[in-house]
Design a protein around this motif. Structure first.
Motif, PDB file in Angstrom:
ATOM      1  N   MET A   1      18.475  56.795  37.495  1.00 48.20           N
ATOM      2  CA  MET A   1      19.733  56.112  37.540  1.00 48.20           C
ATOM      3  C   MET A   1      20.037  55.448  36.199  1.00 48.20           C
ATOM      4  O   MET A   1      21.151  55.551  35.727  1.00 48.20           O
ATOM      5  CB  MET A   1      19.688  55.069  38.652  1.00 48.20           C
ATOM      6  N   PHE A   2      19.082  54.761  35.590  1.00 39.87           N
ATOM      7  CA  PHE A   2      19.293  54.151  34.290  1.00 39.87           C
ATOM      8  C   PHE A   2      18.668  55.025  33.214  1.00 39.87           C
ATOM      9  O   PHE A   2      17.524  55.440  33.327  1.00 39.87           O
ATOM     10  CB  PHE A   2      18.688  52.747  34.236  1.00 39.87           C
ATOM     11  N   GLU A   3      19.422  55.275  32.195  1.00 44.40           N
ATOM     12  CA  GLU A   3      18.940  56.075  31.075  1.00 44.40           C
ATOM     13  C   GLU A   3      18.443  55.143  29.985  1.00 44.40           C
ATOM     14  O   GLU A   3      18.958  54.031  29.819  1.00 44.40           O
ATOM     15  CB  GLU A   3      20.072  56.934  30.519  1.00 44.40           C
ATOM     16  N   PRO A   4      17.487  55.577  29.187  1.00 42.08           N
ATOM     17  CA  PRO A   4      17.068  54.737  28.064  1.00 42.08           C
ATOM     18  C   PRO A   4      18.178  54.665  27.007  1.00 42.08           C
ATOM     19  O   PRO A   4      18.969  55.591  26.856  1.00 42.08           O
ATOM     20  CB  PRO A   4      15.830  55.446  27.522  1.00 42.08           C
ATOM     21  N   ILE A   5      18.227  53.555  26.303  1.00 43.46           N
ATOM     22  CA  ILE A   5      19.246  53.376  25.275  1.00 43.46           C
ATOM     23  C   ILE A   5      18.910  54.264  24.099  1.00 43.46           C
ATOM     24  O   ILE A   5      17.784  54.268  23.595  1.00 43.46           O
ATOM     25  CB  ILE A   5      19.306  51.901  24.835  1.00 43.46           C
ATOM     26  N   ARG A   6      19.905  55.038  23.673  1.00 42.81           N
ATOM     27  CA  ARG A   6      19.650  55.940  22.552  1.00 42.81           C
ATOM     28  C   ARG A   6      19.720  55.157  21.233  1.00 42.81           C
ATOM     29  O   ARG A   6      20.432  54.163  21.110  1.00 42.81           O
ATOM     30  CB  ARG A   6      20.641  57.090  22.547  1.00 42.81           C
TER      31      ARG A   6
END
Length: 82
Positions: free
Chosen positions: A1-6
């Motif tokens: 659901m949450f993606e890592p910050i690029r």
């Protein structure tokens, strides 16, 4: 659901240059006339940021100007009340 910050910069901030903005053919349509991207003959070899430069007045000159302005304001008030 949450993606890592690029990582990295977003929006191309690292590649932005005002000279590119001033050379763009569609600059009037989306940016308007920016002071940071001057184009045209009148801006050539002119200081378009003249209003933002530091003045080289001495303290005595500043005080004399303030005194002169206050005197003019007092004279105008005296005329208006007379």
């Amino acid at each position: 659901m949450f993606e890592p910050i690029r990582g990295g910069t977003r929006g191309g901030q690292a590649e932005f240059k005002w000279s590119d903005v001033s050379a763009d053919k569609d600059r009037e349509h989306y940016l308007g006339h920016s002071i940071n991207a001057p184009t045209g003959r009148w801006q050539k070899n002119k200081d378009v940021h003249w209003y933002n430069r530091e003045a080289e007045d001495t303290e005595d000159e500043k005080n004399a100007e303030i005194k002169r302005i206050k005197q003019l304001e007092a004279d105008a008030l005296a005329i208006a009340l007379f």
